[in-house]
Enzyme design. Structure first.
Site, PDB file in Angstrom:
ATOM      1  N   GLN A   1      -4.466  -1.267   9.641  1.00 40.56           N
ATOM      2  CA  GLN A   1      -4.616  -2.849   9.057  1.00 40.56           C
ATOM      3  C   GLN A   1      -5.117  -3.818  10.044  1.00 40.56           C
ATOM      4  O   GLN A   1      -4.829  -3.732  11.186  1.00 40.56           O
ATOM      5  CB  GLN A   1      -2.996  -3.303   8.701  1.00 40.56           C
TER       6      GLN A   1
ATOM      7  N   LYS B   1       0.817  -1.113   0.072  1.00 40.92           N
ATOM      8  CA  LYS B   1       0.068  -0.071  -0.017  1.00 40.92           C
ATOM      9  C   LYS B   1       0.842   1.290  -0.122  1.00 40.92           C
ATOM     10  O   LYS B   1       0.384   2.280  -0.760  1.00 40.92           O
ATOM     11  CB  LYS B   1      -1.083  -0.038   1.384  1.00 40.92           C
TER      12      LYS B   1
ATOM     13  N   ASP C   1     -11.242   3.637   4.724  1.00 41.22           N
ATOM     14  CA  ASP C   1     -11.535   2.014   4.702  1.00 41.22           C
ATOM     15  C   ASP C   1     -13.227   1.847   4.693  1.00 41.22           C
ATOM     16  O   ASP C   1     -13.708   1.101   4.175  1.00 41.22           O
ATOM     17  CB  ASP C   1     -11.155   1.243   5.878  1.00 41.22           C
TER      18      ASP C   1
HETATM   19  N1  GUN Z   1      -7.447  -6.451   6.272  1.00 46.18           N
HETATM   20  C1  GUN Z   1      -7.920  -7.174   5.312  1.00 46.18           C
HETATM   21  N2  GUN Z   1      -8.586  -6.390   4.512  1.00 46.18           N
HETATM   22  C2  GUN Z   1      -8.361  -5.125   4.849  1.00 46.18           C
HETATM   23  C3  GUN Z   1      -8.871  -3.736   4.621  1.00 46.18           C
HETATM   24  O1  GUN Z   1      -9.548  -3.713   3.533  1.00 46.18           O
HETATM   25  N3  GUN Z   1      -8.725  -2.968   5.346  1.00 46.18           N
HETATM   26  C4  GUN Z   1      -8.050  -3.181   6.448  1.00 46.18           C
HETATM   27  N4  GUN Z   1      -8.081  -2.000   7.216  1.00 46.18           N
HETATM   28  N5  GUN Z   1      -7.593  -4.024   6.775  1.00 46.18           N
HETATM   29  C5  GUN Z   1      -7.863  -5.302   6.179  1.00 46.18           C
END
Ligand code: GUN
Length: 297
Positions: A98, A54, A121
């Site tokens: 995350q 990311k 998110d």
């Molecule tokens: N862990 C797995 N998918 C995601 C996501 O879309 N956002 C976040 N913050 N953590 C994740």
């Protein structure tokens, strides 16, 4: 019938290009650089890979990337203090914590501490409520990517029968809200659904998001339907090897569907592209600037 393969990777590249264009314009016309802060607590190997990727993609699109790594034993107060600092930092327009968090931390409490306008998110309860009531919100990245691909294929989704298999807060529930917002007739199916084959057989759109390898046999798919497969499951391929499969049995579904996303190369690349899109959208909204076309709902 042989389904058209929906090229998620190619689509994601176009979205990313549009994001980079808009970032460049924000910098030259307004002196604003969108910034994304990603917070990782602990050393989960998969999460470390996601977070690094990311950060890399954020920088490649011209945005500022801030990575915060906390020890697995970090206290809730440590994490909440960091979020409060990021909420007040004018260089940060998007905050992503995350998941999953280590067991001693309360996911909901942490997510709801993020300023809703920076919640790229779309998991904050305010954004969930705004989406559910058809108001402008930050939309979770994976469902947003799925909706973009469906709109690209169908134009209008109005009146279509859609089934979402899976009721997670991250994918299933927001996906159902988005489809409803586009005037589909939506069924949300899950592990207790009585007759899943019948529900799938009448659907013009199938979004599978349960995380179980090939739980949907191709024979269930209605002729000409569009299949969006969110599942990414690693299975034994024999000879000590593994391979990735979706939640839908691809070869069978391909013979019946009108269009289908592959695994890998379908929904996966769209998720990160939509994270970048959400960061630009958040930056524009926070600064009262025009949003890029087609990158948000
Ligand atoms: N862990 C797995 N998918 C995601 C996501 O879309 N956002 C976040 N913050 N953590 C994740």
């Amino acid at each position: 019938m042989t389904a058209e393969i929906i090229d998620g990777k190619g689509f994601a590249a176009k979205v990313t290009d549009r994001v980079a264009d808009h970032v460049s314009r924000l910098k030259t016309d307004h002196g604003v650089t969108p910034g994304l802060a990603v917070v990782l607590v602990g050393e989960d190997p998969a999460s470390q890979v996601y977070v690094s990727s990311k950060g890399k993609r954020t920088k490649e699109s011209g945005m500022a990337s801030f990575e915060h790594r906390l020890d697995a034993a970090a206290s809730e107060m440590d994490l909440l203090n960091l979020i409060e600092r990021l909420n007040g930092d004018p260089a940060v327009h998007g905050i992503l914590v995350q998941l999953p968090l280590p067991g001693h931390l309360d996911d909901a409490k942490v997510i709801n501490a993020i300023a809703p306008e920076k919640d790229v998110d779309g998991f904050h309860v305010s954004n969930v409520g705004l989406l559910g009531t058809g108001q402008k919100s930050m939309v979770p990245c994976t469902p947003l990517g799925c909706l973009m691909m469906l709109r690209e294929r169908h134009g209008s989704l109005s009146g279509l029968d859609a089934v979402v298999i899976g009721r997670s807060n991250i994918v299933g529930k927001p996906m159902a809200q988005l489809l409803l917002g586009d005037s589909c007739t939506v069924t949300v199916a899950h592990s207790r659904t009585k007759d899943l084959p019948e529900v799938v057989r009448r659907a013009d759109i199938v979004v599978a998001a349960v995380g179980r390898p090939e739980i949907v046999p191709g024979g269930w798919i209605k002729e000409g339907a569009t299949v969006i497969d969110v599942g990414i499951n690693r299975v034994d391929a024999g000879g000590g090897k593994t391979r990735l499969v979706g939640d839908v049995e691809f070869d069978g579904a391909r013979r019946r569907a009108g269009a289908i996303t592959p695994v890998p190369g379908g929904v996966g690349p769209m998720t990160i592209a939509c994270l970048l899109a959400n960061t630009v959208t958040a930056c524009c909204r926070i600064n009262g600037l025009p949003e890029p076309e087609g990158l948000a709902v």
